[in-house]
Design a protein around this motif. Structure first.
Motif, mmCIF file in Angstrom:
data_model
loop_
_atom_site.group_PDB
_atom_site.id
_atom_site.type_symbol
_atom_site.label_atom_id
_atom_site.label_comp_id
_atom_site.label_asym_id
_atom_site.label_seq_id
_atom_site.Cartn_x
_atom_site.Cartn_y
_atom_site.Cartn_z
ATOM 1 N N PHE A 111 45.612 34.251 13.005
ATOM 2 C CA PHE A 111 46.491 33.431 12.191
ATOM 3 C C PHE A 111 47.684 34.281 11.806
ATOM 4 C CE2 PHE A 111 42.938 30.609 12.211
ATOM 5 C CZ PHE A 111 43.369 29.454 12.891
ATOM 6 N N LYS A 112 48.663 33.981 12.080
ATOM 7 C CA LYS A 112 50.002 34.910 11.448
ATOM 8 C C LYS A 112 50.882 34.221 10.700
ATOM 9 C CE LYS A 112 53.462 38.104 13.318
ATOM 10 N NZ LYS A 112 52.890 39.229 12.190
ATOM 11 N N ARG A 113 51.183 34.407 9.332
ATOM 12 C CA ARG A 113 52.074 33.915 8.538
ATOM 13 C C ARG A 113 53.410 34.397 8.661
ATOM 14 N NH1 ARG A 113 48.615 32.591 3.164
ATOM 15 N NH2 ARG A 113 46.427 32.356 4.340
ATOM 16 N N VAL A 114 54.359 33.521 8.955
ATOM 17 C CA VAL A 114 55.745 33.994 9.062
ATOM 18 C C VAL A 114 56.604 33.172 8.068
ATOM 19 C CG1 VAL A 114 55.510 34.592 11.728
ATOM 20 C CG2 VAL A 114 56.155 32.152 10.836
ATOM 21 N N SER A 115 57.642 33.898 7.730
ATOM 22 C CA SER A 115 58.545 33.297 6.586
ATOM 23 C C SER A 115 59.747 32.946 7.557
ATOM 24 C CB SER A 115 59.180 34.524 5.763
ATOM 25 O OG SER A 115 59.869 35.457 6.430
ATOM 26 N N GLU A 116 60.762 32.237 6.886
ATOM 27 C CA GLU A 116 61.861 31.771 7.736
ATOM 28 C C GLU A 116 62.385 32.912 8.076
ATOM 29 O OE1 GLU A 116 65.271 28.289 7.132
ATOM 30 O OE2 GLU A 116 64.284 29.187 5.321
ATOM 31 N N ALA A 117 62.597 33.988 7.511
ATOM 32 C CA ALA A 117 63.619 35.023 8.105
ATOM 33 C C ALA A 117 62.857 35.644 9.305
ATOM 34 C CB ALA A 117 63.660 36.173 6.890
ATOM 35 N N GLU A 118 61.629 35.929 9.298
ATOM 36 C CA GLU A 118 60.816 36.532 10.434
ATOM 37 C C GLU A 118 60.852 35.460 11.675
ATOM 38 O OE1 GLU A 118 57.025 38.632 8.658
ATOM 39 O OE2 GLU A 118 57.154 36.562 7.961
ATOM 40 N N VAL A 119 61.270 34.291 11.406
ATOM 41 C CA VAL A 119 61.202 33.267 12.530
ATOM 42 C C VAL A 119 62.445 33.809 13.731
ATOM 43 C CG1 VAL A 119 62.021 30.934 13.415
ATOM 44 C CG2 VAL A 119 60.215 31.309 11.431
ATOM 45 N N LYS A 120 63.450 34.387 13.134
ATOM 46 C CA LYS A 120 64.544 34.955 13.685
ATOM 47 C C LYS A 120 64.177 35.952 14.665
ATOM 48 C CE LYS A 120 67.770 33.585 10.003
ATOM 49 N NZ LYS A 120 68.347 33.947 8.866
ATOM 50 N N SER A 121 62.979 36.577 14.465
ATOM 51 C CA SER A 121 62.764 37.802 15.367
ATOM 52 C C SER A 121 61.669 37.388 16.579
ATOM 53 C CB SER A 121 62.146 38.963 14.495
ATOM 54 O OG SER A 121 60.911 38.486 13.842
ATOM 55 N N ILE A 122 61.299 35.918 16.270
ATOM 56 C CA ILE A 122 60.506 35.543 17.629
ATOM 57 C C ILE A 122 61.265 35.291 18.690
ATOM 58 C CG2 ILE A 122 58.743 33.549 17.915
ATOM 59 C CD1 ILE A 122 58.119 33.400 15.118
ATOM 60 N N GLN A 123 61.016 35.544 19.839
ATOM 61 C CA GLN A 123 61.569 35.464 21.244
ATOM 62 C C GLN A 123 61.410 34.324 21.824
ATOM 63 O OE1 GLN A 123 61.443 39.020 23.784
ATOM 64 N NE2 GLN A 123 60.314 39.956 22.072
ATOM 65 N N PRO A 124 61.865 33.444 22.309
ATOM 66 C CA PRO A 124 61.556 32.520 23.371
ATOM 67 C C PRO A 124 60.933 32.686 24.557
ATOM 68 C CG PRO A 124 63.846 32.726 23.197
ATOM 69 C CD PRO A 124 63.662 33.627 22.088
ATOM 70 N N TYR A 125 59.785 31.919 24.892
ATOM 71 C CA TYR A 125 59.179 32.573 26.107
ATOM 72 C C TYR A 125 59.982 32.543 27.313
ATOM 73 C CZ TYR A 125 55.898 31.885 29.998
ATOM 74 O OH TYR A 125 55.207 31.964 31.099
ATOM 75 N N SER A 126 60.937 31.845 27.295
ATOM 76 C CA SER A 126 61.790 31.690 28.531
ATOM 77 C C SER A 126 62.795 32.956 28.729
ATOM 78 C CB SER A 126 62.864 30.677 28.428
ATOM 79 O OG SER A 126 64.081 30.688 27.242
ATOM 80 N N LYS A 127 63.002 33.883 27.771
ATOM 81 C CA LYS A 127 63.520 35.220 27.726
ATOM 82 C C LYS A 127 62.689 36.214 28.448
ATOM 83 C CE LYS A 127 67.222 34.293 25.165
ATOM 84 N NZ LYS A 127 68.406 34.457 24.635
ATOM 85 N N VAL A 128 61.197 36.046 28.273
ATOM 86 C CA VAL A 128 60.292 37.020 28.872
ATOM 87 C C VAL A 128 59.434 36.621 30.080
ATOM 88 C CG1 VAL A 128 60.431 38.026 26.682
ATOM 89 C CG2 VAL A 128 58.596 36.578 27.093
ATOM 90 N N ARG A 129 59.566 35.377 30.310
ATOM 91 C CA ARG A 129 58.736 34.838 31.533
ATOM 92 C C ARG A 129 59.050 35.598 32.689
ATOM 93 N NH1 ARG A 129 59.576 28.742 31.964
ATOM 94 N NH2 ARG A 129 61.805 29.433 31.845
#
Length: 154
Positions: A111-129
């Motif tokens: 379980f990973k806790r993320v802040s609103e600021a950290e969400v910006k660093s999450i990559q969408p799957y479509s970019k790495v598929r």
């Protein structure tokens, strides 16, 4: 697109820390290491989304559903290319003490806790598929639909 199955997705928000709990798919799951909502699972035949969400929360997080507060519907979408599914999205709040009681399972390795600021660093799957050998465990990647809903949770 014909819907093959129906699923529910629940994002748990922690108001005390202003974070959302994400889960990382377990090593035996497809796309192991990929981040997803706190819980995500299939709706069984004859089951309504709310009951499926309660069951999945207990199965995947060992959580007590009645401890969640302000459970809200966040819409639904048809997703998936290989196995089309209709997904029902929800969000809820949870207190700090109760969030510490969540437990990983075979389906959820972390379980990973993320802040609103950290969400910006999450990559969408479509970019790495399709990138051979891409390590989801070492990166923050989510399916595009869940990432879009996550941004609305804050």
């Amino acid at each position: 697109m014909a819907t093959k199955r129906k699923t529910v997705t629940l994002f748990v928000y922690l108001p005390d820390t202003q974070q959302v709990i994400l889960s990382r798919r377990g090593k035996l799951e497809k796309h192991a290491g990929l981040l997803q909502a706190t819980v995500h699972g299939q709706i069984e035949p004859g089951e309504v989304p709310l009951l499926a969400m309660k069951r999945e929360y207990k199965e995947e997080a060992k959580g007590e559903f009645d401890k969640l507060q302000q459970v809200i519907e966040m819409g639904s979408a048809l997703v998936g290319t290989t196995t089309p599914e209709e997904t029902f999205y929800h969000a809820a709040s949870l207190g700090k003490m109760e969030s510490g009681k969540l437990q990983t399972t075979q389906e959820v390795s972390e379980f990973k806790r993320v802040s609103e600021a950290e969400v910006k660093s999450i990559q969408p799957y479509s970019k790495v598929r399709g990138q051979e050998g891409f390590d989801y465990q070492a990166n923050m990647v989510m399916f595009d639909d869940e990432l879009a809903v996550l941004k609305k949770v804050f």
